[in-house]
Design a protein around this motif. Sequence first.
Motif, PDB file in Angstrom:
ATOM      1  N   ILE A  52       0.834  -1.205   0.000  1.00  0.00           N
ATOM      2  CA  ILE A  52       0.000   0.000   0.000  1.00  0.00           C
ATOM      3  C   ILE A  52       0.868   1.254   0.000  1.00  0.00           C
ATOM      4  O   ILE A  52       0.613   2.194  -0.765  1.00  0.00           O
ATOM      5  CB  ILE A  52      -0.980  -0.012   1.190  1.00  0.00           C
ATOM      6  CG1 ILE A  52      -2.013  -1.127   0.995  1.00  0.00           C
ATOM      7  CG2 ILE A  52      -1.671   1.338   1.361  1.00  0.00           C
ATOM      8  CD1 ILE A  52      -2.827  -1.446   2.239  1.00  0.00           C
ATOM      9  N   ASP A  53       1.913   1.275   0.817  1.00  0.00           N
ATOM     10  CA  ASP A  53       2.829   2.432   0.839  1.00  0.00           C
ATOM     11  C   ASP A  53       3.484   2.642  -0.519  1.00  0.00           C
ATOM     12  O   ASP A  53       3.576   3.771  -1.009  1.00  0.00           O
ATOM     13  CB  ASP A  53       3.916   2.250   1.899  1.00  0.00           C
ATOM     14  CG  ASP A  53       3.403   2.454   3.315  1.00  0.00           C
ATOM     15  OD1 ASP A  53       2.288   3.009   3.482  1.00  0.00           O
ATOM     16  OD2 ASP A  53       4.110   2.052   4.257  1.00  0.00           O
ATOM     17  N   LEU A  54       3.946   1.553  -1.123  1.00  0.00           N
ATOM     18  CA  LEU A  54       4.570   1.655  -2.442  1.00  0.00           C
ATOM     19  C   LEU A  54       3.579   2.195  -3.474  1.00  0.00           C
ATOM     20  O   LEU A  54       3.924   3.067  -4.279  1.00  0.00           O
ATOM     21  CB  LEU A  54       5.105   0.302  -2.897  1.00  0.00           C
ATOM     22  CG  LEU A  54       6.323  -0.233  -2.163  1.00  0.00           C
ATOM     23  CD1 LEU A  54       6.580  -1.689  -2.534  1.00  0.00           C
ATOM     24  CD2 LEU A  54       7.553   0.619  -2.468  1.00  0.00           C
ATOM     25  N   CYS A  55       2.369   1.677  -3.435  1.00  0.00           N
ATOM     26  CA  CYS A  55       1.373   2.104  -4.417  1.00  0.00           C
ATOM     27  C   CYS A  55       1.011   3.580  -4.252  1.00  0.00           C
ATOM     28  O   CYS A  55       0.853   4.295  -5.251  1.00  0.00           O
ATOM     29  CB  CYS A  55       0.141   1.216  -4.345  1.00  0.00           C
ATOM     30  SG  CYS A  55       0.427  -0.435  -5.037  1.00  0.00           S
ATOM     31  N   PHE A  56       0.902   4.066  -3.030  1.00  0.00           N
ATOM     32  CA  PHE A  56       0.679   5.499  -2.833  1.00  0.00           C
ATOM     33  C   PHE A  56       1.862   6.299  -3.393  1.00  0.00           C
ATOM     34  O   PHE A  56       1.676   7.343  -4.018  1.00  0.00           O
ATOM     35  CB  PHE A  56       0.455   5.830  -1.352  1.00  0.00           C
ATOM     36  CG  PHE A  56      -0.984   5.742  -0.916  1.00  0.00           C
ATOM     37  CD1 PHE A  56      -1.942   6.585  -1.431  1.00  0.00           C
ATOM     38  CD2 PHE A  56      -1.372   4.808   0.027  1.00  0.00           C
ATOM     39  CE1 PHE A  56      -3.279   6.512  -1.031  1.00  0.00           C
ATOM     40  CE2 PHE A  56      -2.693   4.708   0.437  1.00  0.00           C
ATOM     41  CZ  PHE A  56      -3.654   5.561  -0.089  1.00  0.00           C
ATOM     42  N   GLY A  57       3.068   5.794  -3.198  1.00  0.00           N
ATOM     43  CA  GLY A  57       4.249   6.465  -3.762  1.00  0.00           C
ATOM     44  C   GLY A  57       4.223   6.498  -5.283  1.00  0.00           C
ATOM     45  O   GLY A  57       4.559   7.522  -5.894  1.00  0.00           O
ATOM     46  N   TYR A  58       3.833   5.403  -5.909  1.00  0.00           N
ATOM     47  CA  TYR A  58       3.738   5.371  -7.377  1.00  0.00           C
ATOM     48  C   TYR A  58       2.704   6.380  -7.863  1.00  0.00           C
ATOM     49  O   TYR A  58       2.910   7.070  -8.866  1.00  0.00           O
ATOM     50  CB  TYR A  58       3.366   3.977  -7.886  1.00  0.00           C
ATOM     51  CG  TYR A  58       4.323   2.871  -7.505  1.00  0.00           C
ATOM     52  CD1 TYR A  58       5.700   3.082  -7.427  1.00  0.00           C
ATOM     53  CD2 TYR A  58       3.855   1.599  -7.217  1.00  0.00           C
ATOM     54  CE1 TYR A  58       6.574   2.066  -7.071  1.00  0.00           C
ATOM     55  CE2 TYR A  58       4.721   0.568  -6.873  1.00  0.00           C
ATOM     56  CZ  TYR A  58       6.076   0.811  -6.800  1.00  0.00           C
ATOM     57  OH  TYR A  58       6.935  -0.204  -6.454  1.00  0.00           O
ATOM     58  N   LEU A  59       1.579   6.464  -7.153  1.00  0.00           N
ATOM     59  CA  LEU A  59       0.518   7.393  -7.554  1.00  0.00           C
ATOM     60  C   LEU A  59       0.969   8.846  -7.504  1.00  0.00           C
ATOM     61  O   LEU A  59       0.573   9.644  -8.352  1.00  0.00           O
ATOM     62  CB  LEU A  59      -0.696   7.240  -6.630  1.00  0.00           C
ATOM     63  CG  LEU A  59      -1.686   6.152  -6.953  1.00  0.00           C
ATOM     64  CD1 LEU A  59      -2.770   6.087  -5.881  1.00  0.00           C
ATOM     65  CD2 LEU A  59      -2.310   6.358  -8.301  1.00  0.00           C
TER      66      LEU A  59
ATOM     67  N   LEU B 262      -7.049   7.767  -0.162  1.00  0.00           N
ATOM     68  CA  LEU B 262      -7.016   7.467  -1.593  1.00  0.00           C
ATOM     69  C   LEU B 262      -7.779   8.517  -2.385  1.00  0.00           C
ATOM     70  O   LEU B 262      -7.289   8.996  -3.413  1.00  0.00           O
ATOM     71  CB  LEU B 262      -7.571   6.066  -1.873  1.00  0.00           C
ATOM     72  CG  LEU B 262      -7.606   5.656  -3.353  1.00  0.00           C
ATOM     73  CD1 LEU B 262      -6.224   5.752  -3.997  1.00  0.00           C
ATOM     74  CD2 LEU B 262      -8.168   4.242  -3.497  1.00  0.00           C
ATOM     75  N   VAL B 263      -8.951   8.908  -1.930  1.00  0.00           N
ATOM     76  CA  VAL B 263      -9.725   9.938  -2.632  1.00  0.00           C
ATOM     77  C   VAL B 263      -8.923  11.235  -2.707  1.00  0.00           C
ATOM     78  O   VAL B 263      -8.843  11.869  -3.767  1.00  0.00           O
ATOM     79  CB  VAL B 263     -11.094  10.165  -1.949  1.00  0.00           C
ATOM     80  CG1 VAL B 263     -11.790  11.405  -2.498  1.00  0.00           C
ATOM     81  CG2 VAL B 263     -11.984   8.940  -2.123  1.00  0.00           C
ATOM     82  N   ALA B 264      -8.305  11.640  -1.615  1.00  0.00           N
ATOM     83  CA  ALA B 264      -7.521  12.880  -1.597  1.00  0.00           C
ATOM     84  C   ALA B 264      -6.354  12.814  -2.576  1.00  0.00           C
ATOM     85  O   ALA B 264      -6.101  13.774  -3.317  1.00  0.00           O
ATOM     86  CB  ALA B 264      -7.018  13.165  -0.181  1.00  0.00           C
ATOM     87  N   VAL B 265      -5.647  11.694  -2.604  1.00  0.00           N
ATOM     88  CA  VAL B 265      -4.508  11.549  -3.514  1.00  0.00           C
ATOM     89  C   VAL B 265      -4.984  11.559  -4.961  1.00  0.00           C
ATOM     90  O   VAL B 265      -4.391  12.226  -5.818  1.00  0.00           O
ATOM     91  CB  VAL B 265      -3.701  10.271  -3.198  1.00  0.00           C
ATOM     92  CG1 VAL B 265      -2.702   9.950  -4.306  1.00  0.00           C
ATOM     93  CG2 VAL B 265      -2.975  10.424  -1.873  1.00  0.00           C
ATOM     94  N   LEU B 266      -6.053  10.835  -5.251  1.00  0.00           N
ATOM     95  CA  LEU B 266      -6.560  10.803  -6.630  1.00  0.00           C
ATOM     96  C   LEU B 266      -6.991  12.194  -7.086  1.00  0.00           C
ATOM     97  O   LEU B 266      -6.650  12.628  -8.197  1.00  0.00           O
ATOM     98  CB  LEU B 266      -7.716   9.816  -6.756  1.00  0.00           C
ATOM     99  CG  LEU B 266      -7.358   8.345  -6.616  1.00  0.00           C
ATOM    100  CD1 LEU B 266      -8.613   7.484  -6.639  1.00  0.00           C
ATOM    101  CD2 LEU B 266      -6.375   7.908  -7.681  1.00  0.00           C
ATOM    102  N   GLU B 267      -7.728  12.894  -6.247  1.00  0.00           N
ATOM    103  CA  GLU B 267      -8.173  14.243  -6.615  1.00  0.00           C
ATOM    104  C   GLU B 267      -6.985  15.179  -6.811  1.00  0.00           C
ATOM    105  O   GLU B 267      -6.971  15.988  -7.737  1.00  0.00           O
ATOM    106  CB  GLU B 267      -9.135  14.794  -5.567  1.00  0.00           C
ATOM    107  CG  GLU B 267     -10.487  14.107  -5.620  1.00  0.00           C
ATOM    108  CD  GLU B 267     -11.430  14.527  -4.506  1.00  0.00           C
ATOM    109  OE1 GLU B 267     -10.981  15.107  -3.484  1.00  0.00           O
ATOM    110  OE2 GLU B 267     -12.651  14.248  -4.648  1.00  0.00           O
ATOM    111  N   ASP B 268      -5.979  15.057  -5.970  1.00  0.00           N
ATOM    112  CA  ASP B 268      -4.782  15.890  -6.079  1.00  0.00           C
ATOM    113  C   ASP B 268      -3.993  15.590  -7.360  1.00  0.00           C
ATOM    114  O   ASP B 268      -3.461  16.503  -7.982  1.00  0.00           O
ATOM    115  CB  ASP B 268      -3.887  15.670  -4.854  1.00  0.00           C
ATOM    116  CG  ASP B 268      -2.641  16.518  -4.898  1.00  0.00           C
ATOM    117  OD1 ASP B 268      -2.762  17.770  -4.918  1.00  0.00           O
ATOM    118  OD2 ASP B 268      -1.529  15.934  -4.950  1.00  0.00           O
TER     119      ASP B 268
END
Length: 171
Positions: free
Chosen positions: A104-111, A142-148
Amino acid sequence: MDFRSLLMNFPSGAEKDLFIREVTGNKANFESLLDLALHEKDPVAWRASWVLDGSDEQQPGLATPYLHKLVKALPTLDSKGSLRSLLRMLCRYDIPEEAQGLLIDLCFGYLCSELYPVAVKAHAMQIIYNHVLLYPELKDELVAVLEDQMENNSVGFMSRGRRLIKQMEKL
């Protein structure tokens, strides 16, 4: 079978299908390709990952014994193509609990990184979404990261991101 030599000249999807047949019935061949995918440079690494993903798609569950190893290896991969194929494969699995945090941490970093192509980000957002279903507390992040990230990425990223946000609104 010397997959490394064969993957150096790998021009067609038909040859990929031949490799997949060799891998689906043979654990040793799967392990050989996995080793190439995790430790070689491109083009061998991404081609090996492409065949692994295709093999696992054709025979679901092939990668199950290697999930923890795959997740641990992700941060060391140089090949964006390998990363794309391996994340695509991981989207189909329930990840072992001890590997979920790292993934999950890696995937947030990739995003959030500009260094990764949209295909990597699309699979990363799907993996995180899959975990939102297990851990609803991840939803807001996840919503915040996607919107950003939507304004800084492609139309495909925006479309996938909006679709996942709509799915999360129903949760």
